[in-house]
Scaffold this motif. Sequence first.
Motif, PDB file in Angstrom:
ATOM      1  N   TYR A  34      10.402 -18.909   8.911  1.00 24.64           N
ATOM      2  CA  TYR A  34      10.662 -20.220   8.852  1.00 24.64           C
ATOM      3  C   TYR A  34      11.123 -20.553   7.082  1.00 24.64           C
ATOM      4  CZ  TYR A  34       9.694 -25.210   7.906  1.00 24.64           C
ATOM      5  OH  TYR A  34       9.882 -26.456   7.542  1.00 24.64           O
ATOM      6  N   LEU A  35      10.188 -20.230   6.532  1.00 29.23           N
ATOM      7  CA  LEU A  35      10.549 -20.179   5.011  1.00 29.23           C
ATOM      8  C   LEU A  35      11.735 -19.592   4.327  1.00 29.23           C
ATOM      9  CD1 LEU A  35       6.894 -20.091   3.740  1.00 29.23           C
ATOM     10  CD2 LEU A  35       8.133 -21.911   4.046  1.00 29.23           C
ATOM     11  N   GLY A  36      11.945 -18.352   5.160  1.00 21.82           N
ATOM     12  CA  GLY A  36      13.206 -17.542   4.418  1.00 21.82           C
ATOM     13  C   GLY A  36      12.729 -16.629   3.473  1.00 21.82           C
ATOM     14  N   ILE A  37      11.612 -16.372   3.387  1.00 18.08           N
ATOM     15  CA  ILE A  37      11.001 -15.539   2.214  1.00 18.08           C
ATOM     16  C   ILE A  37      10.359 -14.559   3.017  1.00 18.08           C
ATOM     17  CG2 ILE A  37       9.042 -15.302   0.525  1.00 18.08           C
ATOM     18  CD1 ILE A  37       9.448 -18.257   0.106  1.00 18.08           C
ATOM     19  N   PRO A  38      10.348 -13.291   2.583  1.00 19.92           N
ATOM     20  CA  PRO A  38       9.880 -11.990   3.170  1.00 19.92           C
ATOM     21  C   PRO A  38       8.352 -12.070   3.358  1.00 19.92           C
ATOM     22  CG  PRO A  38      11.369 -11.179   1.242  1.00 19.92           C
ATOM     23  CD  PRO A  38      11.215 -12.596   1.401  1.00 19.92           C
ATOM     24  N   GLN A  39       7.867 -11.528   4.487  1.00 22.14           N
ATOM     25  CA  GLN A  39       6.457 -11.780   4.766  1.00 22.14           C
ATOM     26  C   GLN A  39       5.635 -11.078   3.834  1.00 22.14           C
ATOM     27  OE1 GLN A  39       5.363  -9.895   8.562  1.00 22.14           O
ATOM     28  NE2 GLN A  39       3.179 -10.189   8.296  1.00 22.14           N
ATOM     29  N   THR A  40       6.127  -9.997   3.348  1.00 19.32           N
ATOM     30  CA  THR A  40       5.013  -9.225   2.323  1.00 19.32           C
ATOM     31  C   THR A  40       4.994 -10.053   0.972  1.00 19.32           C
ATOM     32  OG1 THR A  40       6.897  -7.898   1.292  1.00 19.32           O
ATOM     33  CG2 THR A  40       5.589  -6.952   3.170  1.00 19.32           C
ATOM     34  N   THR A  41       6.000 -10.923   0.769  1.00 21.01           N
ATOM     35  CA  THR A  41       6.023 -11.801  -0.511  1.00 21.01           C
ATOM     36  C   THR A  41       5.042 -13.071   0.062  1.00 21.01           C
ATOM     37  OG1 THR A  41       8.201 -11.215  -1.067  1.00 21.01           O
ATOM     38  CG2 THR A  41       7.516 -13.189  -2.080  1.00 21.01           C
ATOM     39  N   VAL A  42       5.336 -13.614   1.041  1.00 20.76           N
ATOM     40  CA  VAL A  42       4.425 -14.826   1.437  1.00 20.76           C
ATOM     41  C   VAL A  42       2.892 -14.216   1.456  1.00 20.76           C
ATOM     42  CG1 VAL A  42       3.521 -16.246   3.289  1.00 20.76           C
ATOM     43  CG2 VAL A  42       6.401 -15.680   2.561  1.00 20.76           C
ATOM     44  N   ASN A  43       2.640 -13.064   1.951  1.00 21.55           N
ATOM     45  CA  ASN A  43       1.424 -12.628   2.030  1.00 21.55           C
ATOM     46  C   ASN A  43       0.759 -12.447   0.566  1.00 21.55           C
ATOM     47  OD1 ASN A  43       0.513 -12.188   4.678  1.00 21.55           O
ATOM     48  ND2 ASN A  43       1.779 -10.056   4.870  1.00 21.55           N
ATOM     49  N   ASN A  44       1.568 -11.902  -0.462  1.00 21.26           N
ATOM     50  CA  ASN A  44       1.218 -12.025  -1.974  1.00 21.26           C
ATOM     51  C   ASN A  44       0.837 -13.439  -2.369  1.00 21.26           C
ATOM     52  OD1 ASN A  44       0.850  -9.244  -2.425  1.00 21.26           O
ATOM     53  ND2 ASN A  44       3.095  -9.054  -2.310  1.00 21.26           N
ATOM     54  N   TYR A  45       1.801 -14.483  -2.043  1.00 20.15           N
ATOM     55  CA  TYR A  45       1.618 -15.697  -2.596  1.00 20.15           C
ATOM     56  C   TYR A  45       0.324 -16.310  -1.854  1.00 20.15           C
ATOM     57  CZ  TYR A  45       6.338 -15.668  -3.776  1.00 20.15           C
ATOM     58  OH  TYR A  45       7.664 -15.484  -4.526  1.00 20.15           O
ATOM     59  N   LEU A  46      -0.154 -16.092  -0.663  1.00 18.38           N
ATOM     60  CA  LEU A  46      -1.293 -16.438   0.014  1.00 18.38           C
ATOM     61  C   LEU A  46      -2.576 -15.750  -0.545  1.00 18.38           C
ATOM     62  CD1 LEU A  46      -0.036 -16.706   3.598  1.00 18.38           C
ATOM     63  CD2 LEU A  46      -0.954 -18.345   2.270  1.00 18.38           C
TER      64      LEU A  46
END
Length: 70
Positions: A34-46
């Motif tokens: 939905y965000l248009g950002i790679p999952q691994t990157t979103v995981n790192n942000y979280l």
Amino acid sequence: MSESIIVSTWLEKKFLEWQISQGGRKTIKEFAKYLGIPQTTVNNYLRGNRFPSREHTRKLSEKLGAEIYT
């Protein structure tokens, strides 16, 4: 408090709000798409391991609201 932890807390809140708006439990993979950002990157942000790039900050603000600050 580190900026990446602040972003992590904010993004976790937004993830929960997004799930509710979508009618129930969703995965981080779906959120990342939905965000248009790679999952691994979103995981790192979280996890507070990374701080969003300028481009990702723009995408986050477009999808989740303009309450992101530099």
